[in-house]
Design a protein around this motif. Structure first.
Motif, PDB file in Angstrom:
ATOM      1  N   GLU A 240      38.606  37.255  46.041  1.00 35.75           N
ATOM      2  CA  GLU A 240      39.482  37.398  44.879  1.00 35.75           C
ATOM      3  C   GLU A 240      40.755  36.568  45.020  1.00 35.75           C
ATOM      4  N   LYS A 269      41.425  30.340  39.857  1.00 32.04           N
ATOM      5  CA  LYS A 269      40.780  31.346  40.696  1.00 32.04           C
ATOM      6  C   LYS A 269      39.276  31.131  40.740  1.00 32.04           C
ATOM      7  N   ASN A 271      37.119  33.441  40.997  1.00 29.32           N
ATOM      8  CA  ASN A 271      36.586  34.451  40.083  1.00 29.32           C
ATOM      9  C   ASN A 271      37.594  34.635  38.958  1.00 29.32           C
ATOM     10  N   GLY A 274      37.478  37.937  36.898  1.00 28.22           N
ATOM     11  CA  GLY A 274      37.892  39.188  37.538  1.00 28.22           C
ATOM     12  C   GLY A 274      36.794  40.234  37.519  1.00 28.22           C
ATOM     13  N   ASN A 417      39.570  45.309  43.132  1.00 29.52           N
ATOM     14  CA  ASN A 417      40.142  44.316  42.220  1.00 29.52           C
ATOM     15  C   ASN A 417      41.307  44.882  41.430  1.00 29.52           C
ATOM     16  N   ASP A 421      45.277  43.720  41.617  1.00 31.12           N
ATOM     17  CA  ASP A 421      46.032  43.294  40.429  1.00 31.12           C
ATOM     18  C   ASP A 421      47.270  44.162  40.216  1.00 31.12           C
TER      19      ASP A 421
END
Length: 449
Positions: A240, A269, A271, A274, A417, A421
């Motif tokens: 991530e 990123k 990913n 997300g 995740n 965040d």
């Protein structure tokens, strides 16, 4: 050196946490909203016998309804007013986003800016109400006609009350999620899903260790599961944070040190989508499966409708080959789809050209757009493979070894995740608070002179 600087910045941010009044208010608001969600998950639909409902819930353990319970914190097993969670809202948002990409009219509304976004959000709310009414009616009829029905007084009054309660509960959760996003910390909808998963964590751990205590699971297998979960969490954190940094150069400018060229990096990123693809893919699969599970209790297996329900319950059950194939295909599709929604190569290339920025060796304009699209496609392939691997391999193992669903890759991915965040947003608020203090001190010094 970079890691030491990051650690120093983190320690400074934590030391300023007590002084960040606005951040503490946001955190308390987020915590209070999640507590309200958990309290509502224990409020049953009117007209339900709790004892009979517990017996019915025990019969459905290990099926798709148990998997659905991971996202609602067990609210479905308790026939709560928030039994459907935010899944209808997520499904409606998927439909609206897909329709926006396919319909020129909706695409034009999207380009209207803030007013267009509000109209699309309103369409999403209408879709949420429609989906919740359909699922709520199926759940109500399924509870009425189930063996040892927990419904005290079956009939249209119960069905109407159940549908109204479920619609009200889902809309209230949707409103709570929006309030968390605007007045709290993190993405409200994702935090609600994570709260439901974390709420079942103690029960899942108890079941896991109970299997080890009774001998149903060997100690080596139990140890392998714990180490596998720890390794999976570390792997998710690493992936991530992975980025593809594109060098951006700006025209040379006269500075105090002479003529210098400004350089920066555009981080992409690995990913980009997300945690959205697994949530979207699972919500689309859970919609027909939830309906088939409850409708199957209300009908016989005769006729084409009964055969359809039997097919869905048999071949689309959690852990089956068809289910995993559709789940993986959905994750891959939404990886590319949501990445295209989040990052627009044409708009990014135009903004760079407007401010005089360019990629070394790439001409501004169309060539830059093609380069962005090329790089984004390549890293999205890796990101989609990573998400598919994380979600499917642990899910297949949990289904084969009869491990609680919460230990699967999808649940761990969402928890890790969303946590990352949220922590990132907390650090951003702390950094903004530090800058605010520096500005105030600078103004005070200027006045004293």
């Amino acid at each position: 050196m970079a890691s030491a600087a990051d650690n120093l910045a983190s320690s400074i941010s934590l030391s300023k946490f007590a002084q960040a009044t606005d951040l503490k208010k946001r955190l308390w608001f987020t915590l209070g909203a999640l507590i309200v969600f958990r309290l509502l998950s224990y409020v049953p639909i009117p007209g339900i016998d709790a004892t009979a409902l517990n017996l019915l819930a025990q019969k459905t353990q290990g099926g798709v309804l148990d998997f659905f319970n991971n996202f609602t914190g067990g609210a479905l097993n308790r026939a709560s007013v928030v039994a459907l969670g935010v899944m209808p809202y997520i499904t409606a948002s998927i439909v609206v986003q897909l329709a926006t990409s396919l319909s020129p009219t909706l695409n034009a509304i999207k380009k209207e800016g803030e007013s267009g976004r509000k109209r699309l959000n309103q369409y999403t709310r209408y879709g949420t109400v429609a989906l919740t009414m359909i699922q709520g009616y199926v759940i109500a009829t399924g509870l009425e006609n189930a063996t040892n029905s927990p419904v005290i007084d079956p009939g249209w009054m119960f069905r109407a009350g159940a549908v109204i309660s479920l619609v009200g509960g889902t809309l209230f959760l949707m409103w709570i999620g929006e309030q968390i996003t605007s007045r709290g910390i993190g993405n409200g909808i994702s935090l609600i899903i994570m709260a439901g998963i974390v709420a079942r964590l103690p029960q899942t751990l108890i079941q896991l260790f109970e299997q080890g205590r009774t001998g149903a699971m060997g100690p080596l297998i139990l140890l392998a599961i714990i180490l596998g979960v720890a390794a999976l969490v570390l792997f998710i954190c690493f992936m991530e944070r992975a980025q593809r940094r594109i060098l951006i150069q700006y025209p040379k400018r006269q500075t105090a040190r002479g003529v210098q060229a400004e350089r920066s990096h555009l981080p992409l990123k690995l990913n980009t989508a997300g945690v959205i693809p697994p949530i979207f893919a699972s919500s689309l699969l859970l919609l027909p499966l939830t309906i088939s599970q409850f409708a199957g209790q209300a009908t016989t297996t005769e006729g084409w409708w009964g055969e359809t329900l039997l097919f869905l319950n048999t071949y689309l059950r959690h852990g089956s080959l068809i289910y995993m194939s559709l789940y993986g295909a959905g994750i891959i599709f939404f990886c590319f789809f949501y990445t295209a929604v989040v990052f627009n190569p044409e708009e990014t290339a135009d903004n760079l050209k407007r401010y005089g920025g360019f990629i070394p060796g790439i001409r501004p304009g169309k060539n830059t757009e093609v380069y962005f699209d090329y790089v984004l496609t390549r890293i999205t392939v890796i990101g989609a493979a990573y998400l598919t691997l994380i979600c499917l391999v642990p899910e297949s193992l949990t289904a084969a070894m009869q491990i609680p669903f919460l230990m699967g890759g999808t649940s761990l991915l969402i928890v890790v995740n969303v946590t990352m965040d949220t922590v990132t947003q907390i650090q951003s608020h702390l950094l903004a608070h530090q800058y605010g203090d520096l500005i105030k001190k600078a103004k005070l010094k200027g006045r004293t002179r």
